[in-house]
Design an enzyme around this catalytic site. Structure first.
Site: not given
Ligand SMILES: NC(=O)c1ccc[n+]([C@@H]2O[C@H](COP(=O)([O-])OP(=O)(O)OC[C@H]3O[C@@H](n4cnc5c(N)ncnc54)[C@H](OP(=O)(O)O)[C@@H]3O)[C@@H](O)[C@H]2O)c1
Length: 286
Positions: A13, A17, A145, A168
């Site tokens: 991923g 993000g 998370s 989630y």
């Molecule tokens: N954002 C927050 O505030 C937050 C808080 C706590 C924890 N987190 C954790 O941090 C991590 C990253 O989150 P983010 O906020 O940066 O998310 P994001 O911007 O939505 O990015 C998600 C990434 O995961 C990939 N992905 C999603 N579904 C996939 C699949 N089925 N197969 C392969 N790749 C997939 C996406 O790739 P594509 O290009 O293919 O879409 C993208 O690169 C996650 O594990 C999330 O739970 C985030």
């Protein structure tokens, strides 16, 4: 600008993000970065940015983690691409889809968030462990998370009382339970594994899609991930959960050895890593 440091990282991923920021920062630091996501266009843009910046280098590997066959293909592709893996960051994930959300299933028929956020990383890590162990000292970082909910082992696939936030949160706790277990298994190997909550409501696609108001930056989350991934302080530390850059206590179920064993047995079976026939309550019921 740093020269190549001879080390290789896979960040799942990293097309968007916080993963994308971690990929670029490690590239600047001289790492060879294996960028992963589903979208080749986004992936190749991150690769170009890393290669153009100099220092390290990057390649893109596509895989949809909602399919265990694709996870296996990704592990094969990694093994064909590199002879060493110094760092694996299991970061790819999908958000809650809103507090209620609609229950969805993976290509293998499993509840989608459990499958993508947890089981895919569980399988990928197991498949890559021989390569990671060979590269020791090496590290694994599981991006979890603060949102955690105990797993009900009578209905892991959430066929009753589904909500997006429950799906989630149980997937995120499963990552931490896996981290604690794997750390025990890896004791004395030179490979450490830790989990973290990177930052709260970072300004990412996931957060924007859930309708939440962003509260922190992706840079803050990337700093926290990089602390576990590269800091000298974390060299010998394993099996821990961090909230940002501080060690913290996860949901109680993470410290319940029986619950962890239950999850491990189920996960090995669901991921096709166990020869046992399925009798588990975690199996989807049609
Ligand atoms: N954002 C927050 O505030 C937050 C808080 C706590 C924890 N987190 C954790 O941090 C991590 C990253 O989150 P983010 O906020 O940066 O998310 P994001 O911007 O939505 O990015 C998600 C990434 O995961 C990939 N992905 C999603 N579904 C996939 C699949 N089925 N197969 C392969 N790749 C997939 C996406 O790739 P594509 O290009 O293919 O879409 C993208 O690169 C996650 O594990 C999330 O739970 C985030």
């Amino acid at each position: 600008m740093a020269k190549s440091n001879g080390k290789t990282v896979l960040i799942t991923g990293s097309t968007d993000g916080v993963g994308r920021v971690v990929a670029k920062r490690l590239g600047e630091g001289g790492w060879r970065v294996l960028v992963h996501g589903r979208d080749r266009g986004r992936g190749e843009r991150v690769v170009a940015e890393i290669n153009d910046a100099g220092g390290g280098s990057a390649e893109f590997l596509a895989a949809d983690l909602s399919s265990l066959a694709d996870v296996r293909r990704l592990a094969d592709a990694v093994q064909k691409t590199t002879k060493r893996l110094d760092l694996l960051v299991n970061n790819a994930g999908i958000g809650s889809g809103g507090p209620q959300g609609t229950r969805q299933t993976s290509a293998d028929g499993y509840e989608l968030r459990f499958a993508v956020n947890y089981l895919a990383g569980f399988l990928l890590t197991h498949l890559l462990l021989p390569l990671i162990r060979k590269s020791a000292p090496a590290r694994i970082v599981n991006v979890s998370s603060l949102g955690q909910q105990a797993i009900d082992f009578t209905d892991v696939m959430l066929t009753h009382g589904y909500s997006g936030s429950r799906a989630y949160c149980q997937s995120k706790l499963a990552q931490i339970m896996f981290t604690v277990d794997l750390a025990h298994e890896l004791e004395g190997t030179g490979v450490t594994v830790n989990a973290l909550h990177p930052a709260t409501y970072m300004n990412t696609t996931m957060v924007r899609q859930s309708g939440a108001t962003p509260m922190s930056s992706v840079e803050e989350g990337a700093d926290a991930i990089l602390n576990l991934a590269t800091s000298a302080d974390m060299e010998e530390r394993s099996g821990l959960y961090f909230n940002g850059q501080r060690e913290a206590r996860a949901d109680e179920q993470a410290y319940d050895a029986e619950a962890r064993q239950h999850l491990k047995t189920l996960s090995l079976e669901l991921a096709g890593l166990s020869s046992k026939k399925s009798t588990s309550a975690g199996r989807p019921r049609g």
